[in-house]
Design an enzyme around this catalytic site. Structure first.
Site, short mmCIF file in Angstrom:
data_model
loop_
_atom_site.label_atom_id
_atom_site.label_comp_id
_atom_site.label_asym_id
_atom_site.label_seq_id
_atom_site.Cartn_x
_atom_site.Cartn_y
_atom_site.Cartn_z
N GLY A 70 0.82 -1.21 0.00
CA GLY A 70 0.00 0.00 0.00
C GLY A 70 0.85 1.26 0.00
N THR A 71 1.96 1.23 0.72
CA THR A 71 2.82 2.42 0.79
C THR A 71 3.33 2.78 -0.60
OG1 THR A 71 3.49 1.86 3.04
CG2 THR A 71 4.96 3.31 1.81
N ASN A 142 -7.23 4.61 8.98
CA ASN A 142 -6.67 3.42 9.62
C ASN A 142 -6.67 3.48 11.14
OD1 ASN A 142 -4.75 5.40 8.47
ND2 ASN A 142 -3.30 4.40 9.83
N GLN A 172 -7.73 0.44 3.84
CA GLN A 172 -8.58 -0.04 4.94
C GLN A 172 -10.03 -0.23 4.50
OE1 GLN A 172 -7.55 -0.90 8.00
NE2 GLN A 172 -5.45 -0.14 7.89
N HIS A 194 -2.15 -7.37 2.59
CA HIS A 194 -2.17 -7.94 3.95
C HIS A 194 -3.25 -7.35 4.84
CE1 HIS A 194 0.10 -4.85 6.50
NE2 HIS A 194 0.29 -4.39 5.29
N THR A 230 10.42 -7.39 -11.43
CA THR A 230 9.71 -8.67 -11.61
C THR A 230 8.58 -8.76 -10.59
OG1 THR A 230 11.76 -9.70 -12.35
CG2 THR A 230 9.99 -11.18 -11.61
N CYS A 322 6.09 7.02 19.45
CA CYS A 322 7.09 7.47 20.40
C CYS A 322 8.27 8.04 19.61
CB CYS A 322 7.54 6.29 21.24
SG CYS A 322 8.60 6.77 22.59
C1 LIG Z 1 -4.61 3.60 5.24
C2 LIG Z 1 -3.29 2.93 4.98
N1 LIG Z 1 -2.58 3.28 3.91
C3 LIG Z 1 -1.41 2.71 3.62
C4 LIG Z 1 -0.88 1.72 4.42
C5 LIG Z 1 0.42 1.08 4.05
O1 LIG Z 1 0.21 -0.19 3.50
P1 LIG Z 1 1.40 -1.27 3.49
O2 LIG Z 1 1.53 -1.77 4.90
O3 LIG Z 1 0.93 -2.33 2.55
O4 LIG Z 1 2.61 -0.59 3.00
C6 LIG Z 1 -1.57 1.33 5.57
C7 LIG Z 1 -1.00 0.34 6.50
O5 LIG Z 1 -1.06 0.51 7.70
C8 LIG Z 1 -2.83 1.94 5.85
O6 LIG Z 1 -3.55 1.59 6.92
#
Ligand SMILES: Cc1ncc(COP(=O)(O)O)c(C=O)c1O
Length: 382
Positions: A70-71, A142, A172, A194, A230, A322
């Site tokens: 997702g990132t 999230n 989410q 995941h 890949t 933190c």
């Molecule tokens: C709203 C949201 N965006 C992006 C991410 C990042 O996803 P990933 O863990 O697959 O990099 C998360 C993960 O916590 C998330 O909750």
């Protein structure tokens, strides 16, 4: 007894995903870019995964770009659009750091939210003009689980900045919302395997046809030149299987989990004095997804609470980080107007497809005891 209440961090893999993935890990798998029969077989698996995932998301198969999570999908959306089109990028103040930081890095603006965590539509309206190239508003937050009013966001963006693209981080959301309808007007959406019962380290950015993106990873030109490298064939196949199972079971899971979540939150409020539910404004709860329970305990430090909970078999998380030894309240709670004091006692309990009645019973037995124990220990004020 254990209670896993951290599904928003990561949720267990679904059996459908494991069953789809294992054969590709145990038998030799070709490189999907190659020419021989094993490569062609890998390519077919990847194409099938693309078709299945695209259907769940409401995009065409050619519109899905597989990423490493997702990132990466969020980074590709913000940097990829900005590098192509320039202009100003805008996001809400409660985005995940994977959107917030790219927006900040490009000098963009963030838009305030209200006490429920929903984007302030008047502020959004005021921030938009012809210079804006991308607006990024997450579908579901999230930390607190609030659902953003995306239909209203679409209306404001199309009216005030007709040339801007709209991106939504749906990481989410796929578990709980029919994204193919709820996000039908959005140009780009990010997802992560995941969070929906697939493996870690796989995700996708879905991109409407004709949307030009500057690739952030260059090399072999995979994913139609939009993301070199890949592909993780087994991971993509498992993500697609998980997404299909999630969509199939969504209504039943949502009904079952909503009842469990409500029992958990109501039970905590009834059993613990000074247990405040987050996002309740004028006595009304915000619109949040079924799996999300977020509360703050007065006079308790969430870090200490999490330690006691872990010892008693409850896995949860706190919406604070933190940094350099000092507890920083989460940017989400701060944007919603929660005081630092209140945010210090925050607890995120997130439920998912495996959550059982017994886990909720266990949490309801353990959490009040842990809070009482911490309050007994707290220094008595003069
Ligand atoms: C709203 C949201 N965006 C992006 C991410 C990042 O996803 P990933 O863990 O697959 O990099 C998360 C993960 O916590 C998330 O909750």
């Amino acid at each position: 007894m254990e209670a896993y209440l951290d599904h928003a961090a990561t949720t267990p893999m679904r059996p459908e995903a494991v069953a789809a993935m294992v054969p590709l890990l145990t038998a030799p798998c070709g490189n999907p870019s190659g020419a021989h029969s094993r490569s062609r077989a890998a390519r077919r698996h990847l194409d099938d995964a693309r078709d299945r995932l695209a259907e769940v998301l409401g995009f065409g198969p050619g519109d899905v770009v597989f990423t490493g999570g997702g990132t990466e999908a969020d980074n590709l959306a913000v940097f990829g659009v900005h590098d192509r089109r320039g202009g100003t990028v805008v996001c809400s103040a409660v985005e995940h750091p994977a959107v917030l930081q790219p927006v900040q890095a490009r000098g963009g603006r963030s838009i305030a939210v209200d006490g429920r965590g929903q984007v302030d539509l008047d502020a959004l309206d005021a921030a938009l003009d012809d210079s804006v190239s991308l607006v990024s508003i997450m579908a579901v937050n999230n930390e607190v689980g609030v659902v953003q009013p995306l239909d209203d966001v679409v209306e404001v963006v199309r009216r005030r900045a007709p040339r801007a693209l709209l991106h939504s981080d749906a990481v989410q959301a796929v578990t709980w919302l029919p994204v193919e309808r709820a996000l039908a007007e959005v140009d780009l959406i990010s997802v992560s395997a995941h969070k929906l019962g697939g493996p870690m380290g796989v995700g996708a950015l879905a991109v409407r046809p004709g949307t030009s993106l500057a690739p952030q990873l260059v090399g072999g030109g995979q994913e139609r030149g939009r993301r070199s490298g890949t592909q993780n064939v087994a991971g993509a196949v498992a993500m697609a299987a998980a997404a299909a199972a999630t969509a199939r079971d969504r209504p039943a899971t949502a009904t079952r989990v909503t009842a469990l979540r409500d029992r958990l939150v109501d039970g905590l409020i009834a059993r613990v004095d000074g247990c405040l539910e987050t996002g309740v404004v004028d006595g009304r709860r915000f619109h949040r997804v079924p799996g999300s329970a977020h509360v703050c305990f007065e006079g308790v430090e969430s870090e200490a609470l999490l330690v006691l909970l872990e010892q008693a078999g409850v896995s949860a998380s706190a919406a604070s980080s933190c940094a350099s030894g000092a507890m920083d309240p989460s940017h989400v709670l701060a944007a919603m107007g929660l005081s630092r004091e209140r945010a210090r006692g925050s607890l995120r309990l997130s439920l998912g497809w495996t959550t059982t009645d017994a886990e909720i019973d266990h949490a309801l037995a353990v959490i009040p005891r842990a809070v009482a124990q911490l309050r007994d220990r707290a220094p008595v004020s003069a």
